[in-house]
Design an enzyme around this catalytic site. Sequence first.
Site, PDB file in Angstrom:
ATOM      1  N   LYS A 158       0.836  -1.208   0.000  1.00 52.14           N
ATOM      2  CA  LYS A 158       0.000   0.000   0.000  1.00 52.14           C
ATOM      3  C   LYS A 158       0.865   1.249   0.000  1.00 52.14           C
ATOM      4  O   LYS A 158       1.894   1.288   0.684  1.00 52.14           O
ATOM      5  CB  LYS A 158      -0.903   0.035   1.244  1.00 52.14           C
ATOM      6  N   LYS A 237     -18.424   3.718  -2.360  1.00 49.24           N
ATOM      7  CA  LYS A 237     -19.495   3.091  -1.585  1.00 49.24           C
ATOM      8  C   LYS A 237     -20.840   3.363  -2.246  1.00 49.24           C
ATOM      9  O   LYS A 237     -21.043   4.436  -2.822  1.00 49.24           O
ATOM     10  CB  LYS A 237     -19.504   3.667  -0.160  1.00 49.24           C
ATOM     11  N   ARG A 291     -12.560  13.830   8.454  1.00 51.95           N
ATOM     12  CA  ARG A 291     -13.622  14.680   7.900  1.00 51.95           C
ATOM     13  C   ARG A 291     -14.981  14.118   8.277  1.00 51.95           C
ATOM     14  O   ARG A 291     -15.081  12.992   8.755  1.00 51.95           O
ATOM     15  CB  ARG A 291     -13.509  14.673   6.372  1.00 51.95           C
TER      16      ARG A 291
HETATM   17  C1  MV4 Z   1      -7.036  -4.185   2.378  1.00 55.69           C
HETATM   18  C2  MV4 Z   1      -7.721  -5.273   1.796  1.00 55.69           C
HETATM   19  C3  MV4 Z   1      -7.286  -6.539   2.097  1.00 55.69           C
HETATM   20  N1  MV4 Z   1      -6.244  -6.713   2.914  1.00 55.69           N
HETATM   21  N2  MV4 Z   1      -6.003  -4.414   3.209  1.00 55.69           N
HETATM   22  C4  MV4 Z   1      -9.197  -0.744  -0.044  1.00 55.69           C
HETATM   23  C5  MV4 Z   1      -9.422   0.670   0.323  1.00 55.69           C
HETATM   24  C6  MV4 Z   1      -8.500   0.959   1.433  1.00 55.69           C
HETATM   25  N3  MV4 Z   1      -9.141   1.856   2.361  1.00 55.69           N
HETATM   26  C7  MV4 Z   1      -8.193  -0.355   2.035  1.00 55.69           C
HETATM   27  N4  MV4 Z   1      -8.627  -1.351   1.094  1.00 55.69           N
HETATM   28  C8  MV4 Z   1      -8.394  -2.657   1.301  1.00 55.69           C
HETATM   29  N5  MV4 Z   1      -7.380  -2.924   2.137  1.00 55.69           N
HETATM   30  C9  MV4 Z   1      -5.621  -5.660   3.456  1.00 55.69           C
HETATM   31  N6  MV4 Z   1      -4.593  -5.863   4.250  1.00 55.69           N
HETATM   32  C10 MV4 Z   1      -8.791  -5.013   0.954  1.00 55.69           C
HETATM   33  C11 MV4 Z   1      -9.135  -3.690   0.710  1.00 55.69           C
HETATM   34  C12 MV4 Z   1     -10.281  -3.518  -0.133  1.00 55.69           C
HETATM   35  C13 MV4 Z   1     -11.425  -2.876   0.335  1.00 55.69           C
HETATM   36  C14 MV4 Z   1     -11.499  -2.342   1.601  1.00 55.69           C
HETATM   37  C15 MV4 Z   1     -12.631  -1.710   2.037  1.00 55.69           C
HETATM   38  C16 MV4 Z   1     -13.722  -1.611   1.206  1.00 55.69           C
HETATM   39  C17 MV4 Z   1     -13.668  -2.126  -0.048  1.00 55.69           C
HETATM   40  C18 MV4 Z   1     -12.534  -2.762  -0.512  1.00 55.69           C
HETATM   41  C19 MV4 Z   1     -12.497  -3.286  -1.802  1.00 55.69           C
HETATM   42  C20 MV4 Z   1     -11.376  -3.887  -2.232  1.00 55.69           C
HETATM   43  C21 MV4 Z   1     -10.258  -4.009  -1.420  1.00 55.69           C
END
Ligand code: MV4
Length: 446
Positions: A158, A237, A291
């Site tokens: 990330k 969302k 926010r």
């Molecule tokens: C992740 C994950 C799986 N594993 N972290 C996507 C947005 C960001 N805020 C964090 N996200 C994710 N982080 C780990 N370690 C999967 C996502 C993710 C996701 C998270 C929240 C809502 C929708 C999502 C859609 C795809 C991937």
Amino acid sequence: MFHRVLVANRGEIALRVIRACREMGIDTVAVHSKADEDAAYLDFADDRICIGPGPSAQSYLSIPGIISAAEVTDADAVHPGYGFLSENAEFARTCKEHGIAFIGPDAETMSRLGDKASARELAMEAKVPTVPGSPGLIEDPNDAVAIAEKIGYPVLIKATAGGGGRGMRVASSKISLMSAIHQARTEAEQAFGEGGVYLEKYLERPRHVEVQIMADNFGNVIHLGERECSVQRRHQKLVEEAPSPALDTSMRKAIGRAAVKMAKAAKYSGAGTVEFLVAGKEFYFIEVNCRIQVEHPVTELVAGIDLVKEQIRVAAGQKLSRDQRNVKFTGHAIEARINAEDPARDFRPSPGLITKYIAPGGPGVRIDSHVYAGYRVPPNYDSLVAKLIVYADTREEALDRMSRALDEYKIEGIKTTIPIHQEIVRNAFFRRGDYDTGFLEEFFSV
Ligand code: MV4
């Protein structure tokens, strides 16, 4: 209390803030671009000021433009809404330097939390559960490999300057990890001018649950419960609900406490959101949003609090209006984001003139929107035209109420997301609360 608030935003959230100020007896100044000059919501403000000639988002992103507007209109505070400058630490600092209160956390807190790796380190220090992974930024790719072998593949790289899904790369082996780090770095440097990356264990189809927090400048922090936000497409969302059907009483208590712990560690003030991923019985901190969020109304309905008024009060130096014991949760709320997009055509933007507009009403229905028949949705901004929020005693009644309200909603002239909301609310898995972040892609091939 403030005398005049400049609303540094547009659309439904500008109107939401204007409404809160009006009820509090505070004057408002609405800023607008040339593209928004005919929007009727501008007339609900006490004053209005054009901050940019162009049709693009640039006007709402200009720090000098907004500061000048606040100075010439003699505003003593700025509400940034969401998006645009709302999480810009430099903007918060500039407001302060000009003697204008920024309605949000201070610049230092915002930059500490805006950097995702630094927010994660703070969470670790505070003993808030984080996803297994690197302790901080990845310096040497060999360190990343060592961590990945220890926690197991797949892992996720990330960007520390990313967030909201931008700049992420999955890796399932040593080779792919090396290239994921390289790609994520290059991409992040390109996109954010900051190439720092960190590593987390990749969680398969987690749920996205976030906790609303509110803090004053006297060290008091409360949470207002969680929101389930797993119904999303490409990190946008579409539906949010409170409470989350994924949590039981003990997890709910633990996640709320974790969010408060995080806010205290960050010396937070104002309204904020602590985001978690939920996998099985475990939850893990991922980010803090500094926010007010689009989906704040679902929390307002179940916690019985006006979050925008409370933001304004704490920014004006007042103490929180209640402590945790005085926060009582009742009923169930669901929000459907009505966007000017065509769900049948890959959610392609569908701006244009709204020729017919009939909004639902009746018990338990709230609409946060700035649009009406005759309003032209401009092509230059995000496509949110309305938030339909329903409230009822139970989740099942809320689902039926949403279904009924969606049937009543008539918007013509543009395509909207109403049809896909009708499908979602009638989907058997959704109705059972049995869904995660993979739900939309799986069931609607979107
Ligand atoms: C992740 C994950 C799986 N594993 N972290 C996507 C947005 C960001 N805020 C964090 N996200 C994710 N982080 C780990 N370690 C999967 C996502 C993710 C996701 C998270 C929240 C809502 C929708 C999502 C859609 C795809 C991937």
